[in-house]
Design a protein around this motif. Structure first.
Motif, short mmCIF file in Angstrom:
data_model
loop_
_atom_site.label_atom_id
_atom_site.label_comp_id
_atom_site.label_asym_id
_atom_site.label_seq_id
_atom_site.Cartn_x
_atom_site.Cartn_y
_atom_site.Cartn_z
N ILE A 278 0.81 -1.22 0.00
CA ILE A 278 0.00 0.00 0.00
C ILE A 278 0.85 1.28 0.00
O ILE A 278 0.55 2.23 -0.71
N ASP A 279 1.95 1.27 0.77
CA ASP A 279 2.79 2.48 0.79
C ASP A 279 3.37 2.76 -0.60
O ASP A 279 3.42 3.90 -1.05
N ILE A 309 -8.80 -2.34 -0.40
CA ILE A 309 -7.79 -1.43 0.16
C ILE A 309 -8.16 0.04 -0.08
O ILE A 309 -7.36 0.94 0.18
N ASP A 311 -10.31 2.33 1.28
CA ASP A 311 -10.36 3.33 2.35
C ASP A 311 -8.97 3.67 2.87
O ASP A 311 -8.64 4.84 3.10
N GLU A 312 -8.16 2.63 3.02
CA GLU A 312 -6.80 2.87 3.50
C GLU A 312 -6.00 3.67 2.47
O GLU A 312 -5.23 4.58 2.82
N PHE A 313 -6.21 3.35 1.20
CA PHE A 313 -5.51 4.07 0.14
C PHE A 313 -5.87 5.57 0.19
O PHE A 313 -4.99 6.43 0.10
N ALA A 315 -6.99 7.34 2.75
CA ALA A 315 -6.46 7.98 3.97
C ALA A 315 -4.97 8.29 3.80
O ALA A 315 -4.51 9.41 4.08
N ARG A 316 -4.22 7.32 3.30
CA ARG A 316 -2.76 7.52 3.15
C ARG A 316 -2.45 8.53 2.04
O ARG A 316 -1.49 9.29 2.14
#
Ligand code: NAI
Ligand code: MG
Length: 491
Positions: A278-279, A309, A311-313, A315-316
């Motif tokens: 993800i990072d 992924i 929502d996490e994407f 946010a980051r």
């Protein structure tokens, strides 16, 4: 984030006239036009305004330089290559000055300008290496025949370039054209003529014969059109909007059927699969859209993210976008300069407005970033749907549109569901999936586990309405030679 407001260094403007026959000329109509600093909205200087009469003058000079007995036509290939290498060396010699000039006129951070200039020098050198390798074929014929082909220069090439990478677009155009032995009339964008004019002086210093490269600044409808509709220009190469690309092709057809190569816009998809780190995916997607204040034809402007992924994407990505430093491009801390001009600035803000109105969720940015100049905050929309304007049209501004998917078959259709086809990317640990996308995505360049990895030796260009013809690499030469077949009967 905004960078502290340090002011621009004094950049001396040395050349503001029209470059024809290795000499500086005033405009035939006696007029000049203002060149604006996009960081302030203020005038930098006035430049001579090229019109049809100036283009005519440039064509006469170029035609003479292309005469069969001219010094340029009589050069050994290696001599052409040596001049090109000399020019590349001068770009590197003057990189500090040239980078400041580019930044003043275009607004990109100085380090970005330097990167463009190094890449431009490399591009010219890359093509200098081709001068003695542009070879034809021998072809089987009848028993008493010898058949072979020659790759000959086309002649007078018009080159109309945009403002987003002023020096680099010039290098992409000059490199293959000169390597093949053509002569050139280049029209820089009216917003950013200054670095091209400085390069004209370097071309003269390098020792190119008069008339081989002519640079005529001016606007599109008059000066650009004079190039694309000229009866005695043999080829036109254009980079810019689809709308103008169509006009260029039409003008070429209606005048003398000159050869046309077009590198136009895009609405390029970047597909982030559920197995992606993800990072890594966030950093690639960020760079894909925000590089060069998103004034990039290959901008990854449709970010498709797997539902697992998503929502996490978001946010980051919002966290990362907020670290971007928008402001004075002469400040070392700055990572994003202004948009090129007031009309692009307003157009981008109106796209942002349409995104909100059509129901996308504004996650960050969405407004101007500084009091003066044309700065826009890095903007991210989530919940973007395929039929929204921000998912269909080229924005050419720092707006990331994030779309959700959960089926790979479906996302392939959605990614291809556009009239553009310039670039595409996919981020996945599953190489079979990555390569399947690489095979099925309709784009001139597909990057697997990367984005916008453009290099001088690999071709670049568009499927569908993103253009035709290729720039860079060996394929880039094809736009600059005619193939002649010679058949000899062995009597
Ligand atoms: P544009 O396509 O109008 O300008 C590009 C070049 O074409 C400039 O040198 C301009 O003077 C010339 N031109 C304009 N009208 C012409 C005509 N009738 N005949 C011949 N030449 C002409 O692009 P513009 O208006 O600066 O930007 C509008 C949009 O175009 C941007 O928002 C972006 O979407 C797209 N664009 C794409 C670029 C790319 O790299 N593919 C670069 C610049 C813009
Ligand atoms: Mg335009």
């Amino acid at each position: 984030m905004s960078s502290t407001d340090s002011s621009a260094p004094g950049v001396e403007i040395k050349y503001t006239q029209i470059f024809i026959n290795n000499e500086w000329h005033k405009a035939a109509n006696g007029k000049t036009f203002p060149v604006i600093n996009p960081s302030t909205g203020e005038e930098i200087c006035q430049v001579e305004e090229g019109t049809r009469a100036d283009v005519d003058k440039a064509v006469l000079a170029a035609r003479k330089a292309f005469d069969i007995d001219s010094p340029w036509r009589k050069f050994e290939p290696v001599a052409r290559g040596n001049l090109m290498r000399k020019f590349a060396g001068l770009l590197r010699r003057d990189i500090d000055y040239l980078a400041n000039l580019e930044t003043l006129n275009n607004g990109k951070p100085v380090e970005d300008s330097k990167g463009d200039i190094y890449a431009s020098a490399d591009c010219i050198e890359y093509y200098a290496g081709w001068v003695d390798k542009i070879v034809g074929e021998t072809i089987p014929g009848a028993h008493d025949q010898l058949i072979f082909t020659r790759h000959e220069p086309i002649g007078v090439c018009g080159q109309i370039i945009p403002w987003n990478y002023p020096i680099m677009m010039m290098a992409w155009k000059l490199g293959p054209a000169l390597a093949c032995g053509n002569v050139i009339i280049l029209k820089p964008a009216e917003q950013t003529p200054l670095s091209a004019l400085y390069c004209a002086a370097l071309i003269k210093e390098a020792g190119f014969p008069p008339g081989v490269v002519n640079i005529v600044p001016g606007d599109g409808p008059e000066c650009g059109n004079a190039v694309s509709s000229h009866q005695d220009i043999d080829k036109v190469a254009f980079t810019g909007s689809v709308e103008v690309g169509k006009k260029v092709q039409e003008a070429a057809a209606k005048s003398n059927l000159k050869r046309v190569s077009l590198e136009l816009g895009g609405k390029s998809p970047l597909i982030i699969c559920e197995d992606a780190d993800i990072d890594y995916a966030v950093s690639v997607a960020h760079r894909a859209i925000f590089t060069n204040a998103a004034q990039n034809c290959t901008a990854g402007s449709r970010t498709f993210v797997h539902a697992k992924i998503y929502d996490e994407f978001i946010a980051r990505s919002v966290e990362l976008a907020k670290t971007r430093v928008v402001g004075n491009p002469f400040d070392d801390m700055t990572t994003q300069g202004p948009q090129i001009n007031d009309s692009q600035f307003k157009k981008i803000l109106s796209y942002i407005e349409s995104g909100k109105q059509e129901g996308a969720k504004l996650e960050c940015g969405g407004e101007k970033a500084c009091e003066k100049g044309y700065f826009i905050k890095p903007t991210i929309f989530s919940g973007v749907k395929d039929d929204m304007k921000i998912a269909r049209e080229e924005i050419f501004g720092p707006v990331m549109s994030v779309l959700k998917f959960d089926s790979y078959d479906d996302v392939l259709k959605r990614a291809n569901g556009t009239s553009f086809g310039l670039g595409a990317g996919v981020i996945t640990k599953d190489l079979t999936r990555g390569l399947t996308f690489a095979k099925q995505l309709q784009a001139g360049s597909v990057w697997v586990n990367d984005y916008d990895a453009v290099c001088n030796q690999a071709p670049f260009g568009g499927f569908k309405q993103s253009g035709h013809g290729r720039e860079l690499g060996r394929y880039g030469l094809e736009a600059y030679y005619e193939v002649k077949t010679v058949v000899v009967k062995l009597i």
